[in-house]
Design a protein around this motif. Structure first.
Motif: not given
Lengths: 202, 202
Positions: A139-158
């Motif tokens: 889960t931690l690895v997934l969240l780390t990747i998702a953090f960067v991808r969502e932040l850069l890809g959508f400009g959002t978090l959760f």
């Protein structure tokens, strides 16, 4: 207590399923475009791994060795279906968003690998803790990747906008190649850090 | 040793597998039974949401209760040739549309005001078009074009720009899906207009 700590350190760092064992890559690439999906996927995996390991470990003395794989697959699929039903009933939106990936938890090599390698040879409570530890590492690895991808890809978090409207989204981050780049970079960093650790230890 | 011998007998293996299967499937069946009503209700609400979307009435962040009450307050259901229609007003109907897309069946709803010749909105319930290409028919960029769209007096009702008389934009890179969607929407519109003109919906 000391054993619990060791198991957790192994799951999170020393033997992290994604970074170290390179297991469960398909789902790590597929669902990491949004933090929310990654979190639900991770929680699902923690649940399934922990309870599958517990069950496999509980019946390990009675399981005939030559059909143990069949038994493991049966147990894992039962828990996966349970998660699927639960999401459909109580979180239909997340269930739609994750689509087929919930069902595909069953093919996640982490669960099968841990059942076969760990739960077969360890008592139930330790196997259960190992399941939680491995699931958390994933889960931690997934969240780390998702953090960067969502932040850069959508400009959002959760789903909450973090970067201003002037931010131009990197659409490559939302697409599959973005996941490959991120995962590669992450594994590279973790390996380099680990190498340094070992050199210091020597 | 005696124990191991017992475990390797076929009858024991088969018996063990049968027992485990019965326990697991039994547990899942119970849980399925317990959540079935809830899952069905989720499906119904999802459908109501799509009908409301086609009538351009869907509130933002509507809760389940809100959607259900809005739905039951707004629509009268009507059975026309085994097809369920949702009547909003004397001349305003939300009707199901379906046809084959590029890869598989596409189903949705369209809201039509027959008196003013206007489409209220369009929504898709299910499709299996390529994500990111044809799959974009479910994105607002495509669907919002149909909100309050004034139709020409006679068929073809929907024409893609830049053809003369064009009133909507196709999805670039997804010509196959765009054409398929336009074709079945036009066919369905003709069918419903005819039926309305004949007075079937009175």
């Amino acid at each position: 207590m000391k054993q619990t700590k060791t198991i957790f350190l192994e799951g999170l760092w020393g033997n992290n399923p994604i970074a170290r064992q390179i297991l469960g890559i398909c789902s790590a690439l597929a669902v990491t475009n949004l933090m929310k999906n990654s979190l639900v996927m991770g929680l699902g995996l923690i649940f399934v791994t922990a309870f599958s390991e517990l069950t496999v470990s509980l019946i390990r003395q009675w399981t005939p060795k030559h059909i143990r794989m069949m038994v493991q697959v049966l147990i894992i699929s039962a828990y996966v279906i349970l998660v699927d039903i639960f999401l459909k009933a109580y979180f239909p939106d997340i269930s739609t968003a994750l689509g087929p990936y919930v069902g595909l938890i069953i093919t996640n090599c982490i669960i099968m690998g841990r059942c076969e390698a760990f739960a077969q040879a360890n008592p139930p409570h330790i196997a259960f803790i190992d399941g939680i530890a491995m699931g958390t590492g994933y889960t931690l690895v997934l969240l780390t990747i998702a953090f960067v991808r969502e932040l850069l890809g959508f400009g959002t978090l959760f789903g909450i906008r973090i970067l201003g409207d002037s931010w131009v989204s990197w659409s490559i981050m939302i697409m599959p190649p973005g996941a490959f780049f991120m995962l590669g970079i992450l594994i590279w960093i973790l390996h380099t850090v680990k190498k340094k650790d070992q050199e210091v230890a020597k | 040793m005696a124990k191991n011998k017992r475990h390797s007998r076929y009858s024991y293996s088969i018996g063990f597998m049968v027992l485990i299967t019965i326990i697991m499937v039994g547990a899942l069946a119970l849980i399925n039974e317990a959540t079935e009503a809830r899952i069905r209700q989720n499906g119904e609400v999802k459908n109501q949401e799509k009908v409301l979307e086609a009538a351009n009435l869907l509130p933002e962040n509507g809760t389940y209760q809100k959607i259900q009450s809005l739905f039951s307050n707004s629509f009268e259901t009507m059975n026309w040739n085994e097809t369920i229609l949702y009547q909003l007003d004397a001349s305003i109907f939300v009707v199901p549309v379906s046809g084959s897309g590029l890869w598989g069946a596409v189903e949705g709803y369209i809201g039509i005001d027959f008196a003013t010749n206007t489409i209220l909105g369009l929504s898709f319930v299910s499709h299996s078009e390529t994500p990111g290409l044809g799959g974009r028919i479910e994105e607002p960029e495509f669907l919002d074009q149909f909100d309050k769209l004034l139709l020409p007096a006679k068929p073809d009702y929907l024409i893609y720009r830049p053809k003369p008389g064009g009133n909507i934009d196709a999805i670039s890179g997804a010509t196959g899906t765009s054409n398929a969607v336009r074709n079945f929407l036009n066919a369905d519109l003709i069918r419903y207009y005819d039926a309305y003109a004949r007075g079937d919906f009175e």
